[in-house]
Design a protein around this motif. Structure first.
Motif, PDB file in Angstrom:
ATOM      1  N   THR A 267     -12.195  21.847  -8.413  1.00  0.00           N
ATOM      2  CA  THR A 267     -11.242  22.284  -9.419  1.00  0.00           C
ATOM      3  C   THR A 267     -10.525  23.522  -8.917  1.00  0.00           C
ATOM      4  N   ASP A 268      -9.324  23.704  -9.371  1.00  0.00           N
ATOM      5  CA  ASP A 268      -8.542  24.877  -9.032  1.00  0.00           C
ATOM      6  C   ASP A 268      -7.634  25.168 -10.218  1.00  0.00           C
ATOM      7  N   ALA A 269      -6.635  25.993 -10.000  1.00  0.00           N
ATOM      8  CA  ALA A 269      -5.769  26.409 -11.103  1.00  0.00           C
ATOM      9  C   ALA A 269      -5.044  25.234 -11.755  1.00  0.00           C
ATOM     10  N   THR A 270      -4.791  24.166 -11.018  1.00  0.00           N
ATOM     11  CA  THR A 270      -4.062  23.036 -11.588  1.00  0.00           C
ATOM     12  C   THR A 270      -4.967  21.885 -11.983  1.00  0.00           C
ATOM     13  N   GLY A 271      -6.261  22.003 -11.808  1.00  0.00           N
ATOM     14  CA  GLY A 271      -7.177  20.961 -12.238  1.00  0.00           C
ATOM     15  C   GLY A 271      -7.813  20.229 -11.079  1.00  0.00           C
ATOM     16  N   PRO A 272      -8.610  19.211 -11.392  1.00  0.00           N
ATOM     17  CA  PRO A 272      -9.349  18.481 -10.365  1.00  0.00           C
ATOM     18  C   PRO A 272      -8.474  17.512  -9.571  1.00  0.00           C
ATOM     19  N   LEU A 273      -9.063  17.007  -8.517  1.00  0.00           N
ATOM     20  CA  LEU A 273      -8.437  15.978  -7.706  1.00  0.00           C
ATOM     21  C   LEU A 273      -8.237  14.740  -8.577  1.00  0.00           C
ATOM     22  N   GLN A 274      -7.061  14.151  -8.521  1.00  0.00           N
ATOM     23  CA  GLN A 274      -6.747  12.997  -9.349  1.00  0.00           C
ATOM     24  C   GLN A 274      -6.463  11.791  -8.466  1.00  0.00           C
ATOM     25  N   VAL A 275      -7.107  10.670  -8.760  1.00  0.00           N
ATOM     26  CA  VAL A 275      -6.835   9.432  -8.033  1.00  0.00           C
ATOM     27  C   VAL A 275      -5.560   8.817  -8.603  1.00  0.00           C
ATOM     28  N   GLU A 276      -4.569   8.665  -7.749  1.00  0.00           N
ATOM     29  CA  GLU A 276      -3.281   8.097  -8.156  1.00  0.00           C
ATOM     30  C   GLU A 276      -3.259   6.579  -7.990  1.00  0.00           C
ATOM     31  N   ASN A 277      -3.860   6.086  -6.885  1.00  0.00           N
ATOM     32  CA  ASN A 277      -3.758   4.668  -6.558  1.00  0.00           C
ATOM     33  C   ASN A 277      -4.855   4.302  -5.566  1.00  0.00           C
ATOM     34  N   VAL A 278      -5.427   3.128  -5.719  1.00  0.00           N
ATOM     35  CA  VAL A 278      -6.396   2.586  -4.764  1.00  0.00           C
ATOM     36  C   VAL A 278      -6.021   1.134  -4.513  1.00  0.00           C
ATOM     37  N   VAL A 279      -5.837   0.770  -3.233  1.00  0.00           N
ATOM     38  CA  VAL A 279      -5.534  -0.617  -2.900  1.00  0.00           C
ATOM     39  C   VAL A 279      -6.485  -1.111  -1.826  1.00  0.00           C
ATOM     40  N   SER A 280      -6.868  -2.368  -1.936  1.00  0.00           N
ATOM     41  CA  SER A 280      -7.680  -3.017  -0.909  1.00  0.00           C
ATOM     42  C   SER A 280      -6.766  -3.471   0.208  1.00  0.00           C
ATOM     43  N   LEU A 281      -7.178  -3.210   1.432  1.00  0.00           N
ATOM     44  CA  LEU A 281      -6.399  -3.626   2.598  1.00  0.00           C
ATOM     45  C   LEU A 281      -6.890  -4.995   3.049  1.00  0.00           C
ATOM     46  N   ASP A 282      -5.964  -5.914   3.244  1.00  0.00           N
ATOM     47  CA  ASP A 282      -6.294  -7.281   3.623  1.00  0.00           C
ATOM     48  C   ASP A 282      -6.125  -7.479   5.126  1.00  0.00           C
ATOM     49  N   ALA A 283      -6.942  -8.370   5.689  1.00  0.00           N
ATOM     50  CA  ALA A 283      -6.881  -8.676   7.117  1.00  0.00           C
ATOM     51  C   ALA A 283      -5.524  -9.255   7.482  1.00  0.00           C
ATOM     52  N   GLY A 284      -5.025  -8.855   8.662  1.00  0.00           N
ATOM     53  CA  GLY A 284      -3.721  -9.315   9.135  1.00  0.00           C
ATOM     54  C   GLY A 284      -3.713 -10.763   9.581  1.00  0.00           C
TER      55      GLY A 284
ATOM     56  N   THR B 169       4.532  -0.279   1.421  1.00  0.00           N
ATOM     57  CA  THR B 169       3.486  -1.021   2.115  1.00  0.00           C
ATOM     58  C   THR B 169       2.736  -0.088   3.055  1.00  0.00           C
ATOM     59  N   ILE B 170       1.466  -0.384   3.253  1.00  0.00           N
ATOM     60  CA  ILE B 170       0.669   0.331   4.241  1.00  0.00           C
ATOM     61  C   ILE B 170       0.119  -0.707   5.209  1.00  0.00           C
ATOM     62  N   ALA B 171       0.083  -0.362   6.489  1.00  0.00           N
ATOM     63  CA  ALA B 171      -0.439  -1.277   7.509  1.00  0.00           C
ATOM     64  C   ALA B 171      -1.216  -0.479   8.551  1.00  0.00           C
ATOM     65  N   ILE B 172      -2.238  -1.098   9.085  1.00  0.00           N
ATOM     66  CA  ILE B 172      -3.004  -0.525  10.190  1.00  0.00           C
ATOM     67  C   ILE B 172      -2.854  -1.477  11.367  1.00  0.00           C
ATOM     68  N   THR B 173      -2.416  -0.932  12.499  1.00  0.00           N
ATOM     69  CA  THR B 173      -2.238  -1.741  13.700  1.00  0.00           C
ATOM     70  C   THR B 173      -3.220  -1.301  14.774  1.00  0.00           C
ATOM     71  N   LEU B 174      -3.518  -2.218  15.678  1.00  0.00           N
ATOM     72  CA  LEU B 174      -4.333  -1.927  16.860  1.00  0.00           C
ATOM     73  C   LEU B 174      -3.357  -1.646  17.995  1.00  0.00           C
ATOM     74  N   GLU B 175      -3.299  -0.387  18.408  1.00  0.00           N
ATOM     75  CA  GLU B 175      -2.312   0.055  19.388  1.00  0.00           C
ATOM     76  C   GLU B 175      -2.935   0.253  20.774  1.00  0.00           C
ATOM     77  N   PRO B 176      -2.132   0.121  21.837  1.00  0.00           N
ATOM     78  CA  PRO B 176      -2.652   0.308  23.199  1.00  0.00           C
ATOM     79  C   PRO B 176      -3.076   1.757  23.472  1.00  0.00           C
ATOM     80  N   ASP B 177      -2.534   2.704  22.690  1.00  0.00           N
ATOM     81  CA  ASP B 177      -2.913   4.110  22.796  1.00  0.00           C
ATOM     82  C   ASP B 177      -2.495   4.802  21.493  1.00  0.00           C
TER      83      ASP B 177
ATOM     84  N   LEU C  22      -4.936  -4.629   9.287  1.00  0.00           N
ATOM     85  CA  LEU C  22      -5.090  -4.583   7.834  1.00  0.00           C
ATOM     86  C   LEU C  22      -3.759  -4.163   7.220  1.00  0.00           C
ATOM     87  N   SER C  23      -3.489  -4.648   6.012  1.00  0.00           N
ATOM     88  CA  SER C  23      -2.270  -4.226   5.317  1.00  0.00           C
ATOM     89  C   SER C  23      -2.396  -4.519   3.825  1.00  0.00           C
ATOM     90  N   ALA C  24      -1.498  -3.877   3.060  1.00  0.00           N
ATOM     91  CA  ALA C  24      -1.431  -4.122   1.623  1.00  0.00           C
ATOM     92  C   ALA C  24      -0.156  -3.488   1.071  1.00  0.00           C
TER      93      ALA C  24
END
Length: 144
Positions: free
Chosen positions: A25-42, A117-125, A137-139
């Protein structure tokens, strides 16, 4: 697949409860969860799964990525998280894994709040400015 969805929904509920209990908690209040999404396999041959959680605190809006059962990394490979709007990607950072599990914390700039959209890629580096590898993964990012 229904068992996996039920398990992910239970994990989401548990995560929300943990955040509500342990949030600082702080001056503006606790951490608030705005959104939760499950990431699906590509692709069908990927067993990875994950969650993308958007939280808000007095310092701003943050993206927390948690993923497991990710493919093993080889050589200089890394996973990279992308925020997309109308198909145009912006990097939210890279992460490595331990035994197929990885996480990322990213503070979302005001301009990034409109990504769809959010996506996770497997990159060469970990040096890419645009996606070069396959989506693991993406959603869609939907309103909470």
């Amino acid at each position: 697949m229904d068992d996996q969805n039920a398990q992910l929904n239970a994990q989401v509920a548990d995560l929300k409860q943990q955040l509500a209990i342990s949030a600082p908690t702080d001056a503006t209040g606790p951490l608030q969860v705005e959104n939760v999404v499950s990431l699906d396999a590509g692709t069908a041959d990927i067993v990875a799964r994950g969650l993308a959680t958007i939280v808000i605190d007095s310092a701003g809006t943050h993206l927390i990525i948690q993923a497991e059962q990710l493919p093993a990394l080889q050589n200089e490979e890394a996973f990279q998280v992308w925020l997309l709007k109308d198909g145009q990607p912006a990097s939210a950072g890279t992460f490595l894994t331990h035994d197929g599990t990885g996480a990322l914390y990213h503070t979302i700039a005001a301009a990034e709040s409109e990504y769809d959209t959010i996506a996770i890629t497997l990159e060469p580096d970990a040096q890419g400015n645009e996606p070069r590898g396959p989506i693991v993964l993406s959603a869609p990012l939907t309103s909470a």
